[in-house]
Design an enzyme around this catalytic site. Structure first.
Site, PDB file in Angstrom:
ATOM      1  CE  LYS A  45      76.789  17.610  21.080  1.00 30.74           C
ATOM      2  NZ  LYS A  45      75.888  18.296  20.131  1.00 30.74           N
ATOM      3  CG  MET A  72      71.633  20.581  19.910  1.00 33.23           C
ATOM      4  SD  MET A  72      69.873  20.410  20.189  1.00 33.23           S
ATOM      5  CE  MET A  72      69.838  19.395  21.626  1.00 33.23           C
ATOM      6  CG  ASN A 126      82.322  21.707  16.146  1.00 31.65           C
ATOM      7  OD1 ASN A 126      82.294  22.651  15.368  1.00 31.65           O
ATOM      8  ND2 ASN A 126      81.290  21.363  16.890  1.00 31.65           N
ATOM      9  CB  CYS A 129      79.397  24.515  16.702  1.00 32.86           C
ATOM     10  SG  CYS A 129      77.860  24.803  17.587  1.00 32.86           S
ATOM     11  CE  LYS A 164      80.260  19.127  10.726  1.00 32.69           C
ATOM     12  NZ  LYS A 164      79.365  18.398  11.652  1.00 32.69           N
TER      13      LYS A 164
HETATM   14  C1  LIG Z   1      70.917  18.529  16.859  1.00 33.44           C
HETATM   15  C2  LIG Z   1      72.206  18.732  16.144  1.00 33.44           C
HETATM   16  C3  LIG Z   1      73.382  18.704  16.872  1.00 33.44           C
HETATM   17  C4  LIG Z   1      74.618  18.880  16.235  1.00 33.44           C
HETATM   18  N1  LIG Z   1      75.760  18.831  16.970  1.00 33.44           N
HETATM   19  C5  LIG Z   1      76.966  18.936  16.344  1.00 33.44           C
HETATM   20  C6  LIG Z   1      78.179  18.800  17.073  1.00 33.44           C
HETATM   21  O1  LIG Z   1      78.205  18.561  18.275  1.00 33.44           O
HETATM   22  N2  LIG Z   1      79.335  18.925  16.390  1.00 33.44           N
HETATM   23  C7  LIG Z   1      79.388  19.160  15.038  1.00 33.44           C
HETATM   24  O2  LIG Z   1      80.479  19.229  14.470  1.00 33.44           O
HETATM   25  N3  LIG Z   1      78.238  19.275  14.322  1.00 33.44           N
HETATM   26  C8  LIG Z   1      77.038  19.172  14.941  1.00 33.44           C
HETATM   27  N4  LIG Z   1      75.874  19.279  14.199  1.00 33.44           N
HETATM   28  C9  LIG Z   1      75.957  19.510  12.752  1.00 33.44           C
HETATM   29  C10 LIG Z   1      75.847  18.208  11.979  1.00 33.44           C
HETATM   30  O3  LIG Z   1      76.911  17.332  12.289  1.00 33.44           O
HETATM   31  C11 LIG Z   1      75.823  18.472  10.465  1.00 33.44           C
HETATM   32  O4  LIG Z   1      77.025  19.108  10.095  1.00 33.44           O
HETATM   33  C12 LIG Z   1      74.668  19.344  10.030  1.00 33.44           C
HETATM   34  O5  LIG Z   1      73.512  19.047  10.778  1.00 33.44           O
HETATM   35  C13 LIG Z   1      74.336  19.205   8.561  1.00 33.44           C
HETATM   36  O6  LIG Z   1      73.991  17.883   8.212  1.00 33.44           O
HETATM   37  P1  LIG Z   1      72.457  17.355   8.118  1.00 33.44           P
HETATM   38  O7  LIG Z   1      71.707  18.298   7.252  1.00 33.44           O
HETATM   39  O8  LIG Z   1      72.560  15.966   7.579  1.00 33.44           O
HETATM   40  O9  LIG Z   1      71.946  17.370   9.514  1.00 33.44           O
HETATM   41  C14 LIG Z   1      74.644  19.101  14.832  1.00 33.44           C
HETATM   42  C15 LIG Z   1      73.453  19.139  14.114  1.00 33.44           C
HETATM   43  C16 LIG Z   1      72.232  18.955  14.734  1.00 33.44           C
HETATM   44  C17 LIG Z   1      70.982  18.993  13.913  1.00 33.44           C
END
Ligand SMILES: Cc1cc2nc3c(=O)[nH]c(=O)nc-3n(C[C@H](O)[C@H](O)[C@H](O)COP(=O)(O)O)c2cc1C
Ligand code: FES
Lengths: 322, 260
Positions: A45, A72, A126, A129, A164
């Site tokens: 996370k 979130m 990160n 976000c 990222k």
């Molecule tokens: C519930 C949730 C929480 C996330 N929290 C973070 C985070 O804390 N840090 C981050 O860099 N990306 C976060 N992401 C983004 C994911 O790491 C990812 O980049 C994004 O969801 C796209 O990939 P996916 O389609 O496989 O989910 C989050 C995504 C979701 C759905």
């Protein structure tokens, strides 16, 4: 059996599938569980300087199986509490990437040093976000700040640094280039795509925060294009993220230029078994394609011959008459 | 997975105790006892709530704890709330003779499970606890299906003066039981487990944890190797044995662990 091993940003992975940040990443037992379920490695996370509750619910809105919106709000236990969670993941032998977020280069550098001290194998920044004030894509949408933060973190740690990047930018590849110029060891793309949902009957946004980030299959084309363009622009490895639910999706990302991928939302739709399932599928698919090593395919779609145009060949090609 | 949110109208509001109300509403997806839904109060938070009625209309029984649950108490019929789910697993109705041990609002999830078991031909005894007589939940409802209902109050205003857990050993001593079902504060459930283990009766616990996604993704409800939203909320006690957090700590919204 095809060889799925990849190395990226100093990580030696048994397969290219990393647990994406924010999914199963708040507790050490979960990180460990994701590795044991077949992930090649895990990203934590995103961790900040202080404990942070995140936004009130509703924090998510789902669309059957094609996507999910979340805001979130970067909940996390804070860097003082988190090391013990990382220790649990490391004790399982998992390659661990520590994800961090901050407001400025100094905070990023401090957090990077703290998280490096826990023993993580790499740090992911990160910068992307889309739904948190003063952090995430708010600092990550400006190439100059991406470079400044990356440079500060590189100076603070020895482990590889992954930036990222956000897709919510006219030219995401410029963010990758900025990270590379500042010494990043790899870039990951993409974080979620900014979006929102409104309930017509209530006449109000569904997410407590109003806007959030879209993830899941709906954003795969966006992620692919970002990886494609980043691959053309930078020499450092690219990690593909966004909408991956199958081996075919992984191969698309690899052909676009990804050396590894991260999987997030698919865990909600299928459970953590998704990692073992995709890894097995990937090995079978490569065997079918006669490819011995996954790494051979990285970026292989670039410079592919243009589609055949056979005048009069019945493929819908109509020669222009002069 | 019924993960898409539906806006429904509250059809009925039933005050149960001074701090607890039941809200009933029509919501089509089928549910089994033990499962929960995410209930959104527009303009406010969204909370996980066990279904206290799994048929039609469905219902949730809410105790005032934090700010949002207090706001739920004043929801009137006609109000619109968002529902998604049901989520999680349910009670296995196989045991033939069941002791149901409810602490406070924990009885909310046990009542529909006990009713389903009774319909299934199982015989039940209930032990219900609360701080005081007026806070006892579903005593009459359980009385309609259980052979015996015993109550305990902290202040002695009804039944046994003391903890409901004090009743467990003696009741189990009176007859063969093949399961104990319990829901309530974790410290209470831990005591129920020790009392039942002494008599080799298996225990099933319904767990409550902070929840955000309810989809097994965000990690908010992580409990040892489990996610309460998908691996639970119903856990056989033996699955909790090696979970150090059980009855000792929980996670705040930030994921930080705090002692119970
Ligand atoms: C519930 C949730 C929480 C996330 N929290 C973070 C985070 O804390 N840090 C981050 O860099 N990306 C976060 N992401 C983004 C994911 O790491 C990812 O980049 C994004 O969801 C796209 O990939 P996916 O389609 O496989 O989910 C989050 C995504 C979701 C759905
Ligand atoms: S509430 Fe998100 S994982 Fe259970």
């Amino acid at each position: 059996m095809a060889d799925l091993r990849v190395t990226v940003a100093g990580l030696s992975l048994r397969n290219p599938l990393l647990l994406a940040s924010g999914i199963w990443g708040e507790s050490g037992a979960s990180l460990r569980g994701a590795f044991e379920a077949g992930a090649g490695g895990v990203v934590t996370k995103s961790i900040g300087s202080e404990p942070r509750d995140g936004y009130p619910n509703p924090t998510i809105e789902t669309y059957e199986r094609w996507g999910m919106l979340n805001a979130m709000g970067l909940p996390n236990p804070g860097i003082d509490e988190y090391p013990r969670e990382i220790a649990q993941a490391l004790s399982a032998g998992a390659p661990v990437v520590g994800s961090i977020f901050g407001h400025d280069a100094d905070e990023f550098a401090r957090l990077a040093a703290r998280i490096e001290a826990t023993g993580v194998h790499a740090v992911e920044l990160n910068l992307s976000c889309p739904h948190a004030e003063g952090v995430g894509s708010e600092v990550g949408q400006d190439p100059a700040r991406v470079a400044e933060i990356t440079r500060a973190v590189k100076a603070a740690v020895r482990v590889p640094v992954i930036a990222k990047i956000t897709p919510n930018h006219a030219d995401p590849a410029s963010l990758a280039a900025a990270a590379e110029s500042a010494g990043a060891d790899a870039v990951s793309a993409i974080n979620t795509v900014r979006g929102m949902a409104i309930d017509v009957r209530l006449r109000r946004p569904v997410l407590a925060h109003g806007t959030g980030g879209l993830s899941g299959p709906a954003i795969k084309p966006v992620g692919l294009a970002c990886v494609w363009q980043a691959f053309e622009r930078v020499k450092i490895p690219v990690i593909g993220v966004g909408g991956i639910t199958s081996a075919e999706d992984v191969l698309e990302y690899v052909l676009a230029g990804a050396r590894a991928v991260e999987v997030g939302t698919a865990v909600a739709f299928e459970g953590i078994g998704v990692f073992g399932r995709i890894a097995a599928e990937l090995a079978r698919r490569l065997d079918q394609l006669g490819v011995a090593r996954l790494e051979e395919l990285v970026g292989a779609a670039h410079g592919a011959a243009p589609p055949p145009r056979t005048p009069g060949g019945g493929q819908g090609y109509i020669p222009t008459s002069v | 997975m019924n993960s898409v949110r539906t806006i429904v109208e509250v059809s009925e509001r039933i005050p149960e105790t001074p701090s607890t109300v039941t809200l009933r509403f029509s919501y089509a997806p089928s549910a089994t006892p033990g499962q929960f839904v995410m209930v959104w109060l527009p303009g406010d938070d969204e909370l996980p709530m066990s279904l206290s009625y799994t048929g039609d209309p469905k219902g949730v029984t809410i105790k005032a704890m934090g700010a949002t649950s207090r706001h739920f108490l004043s929801v009137e019929p006609g109000a619109l709330v968002g529902i998604r789910g049901p989520y999680g697993n349910s009670f296995d109705l196989a045991p033939r003779r069941i002791l149901v041990v409810g602490g406070g609002s924990g009885t909310a999830v046990l009542a529909p499970a006990a009713e389903a078991a009774a319909r299934n031909g199982s015989r039940l005894v209930a032990a219900l606890g609360a701080t005081t007589e007026r806070e006892l939940l579903f005593v009459e409802r359980m009385g309609r299906i259980a052979e015996t209902v015993r109550v305990a109050t902290d202040d002695g205003t009804a039944g046994h003066a003391g903890f409901v857990t004090d009743l467990v050993g003696p009741i189990l001593g009176q007859g063969p039981f093949d399961a104990v079902w319990t829901c309530g504060p974790e410290v209470m459930m831990r005591k129920v487990i020790s009392a039942a283990e002494a008599r080799a009766v298996p225990v099933v616990c319904s767990m409550e944890r902070h929840m955000k996604c309810a989809l097994g993704m965000c990690d908010a409800c992580a409990l040892g190797p489990y996610h309460v939203c998908v691996d639970g909320p119903v856990f056989p006690a033996e699955r909790l044995r090696n979970v150090p957090e059980f009855a000792t700590s929980k996670r705040e919204s930030s994921g930080r662990r705090v002692r119970l």
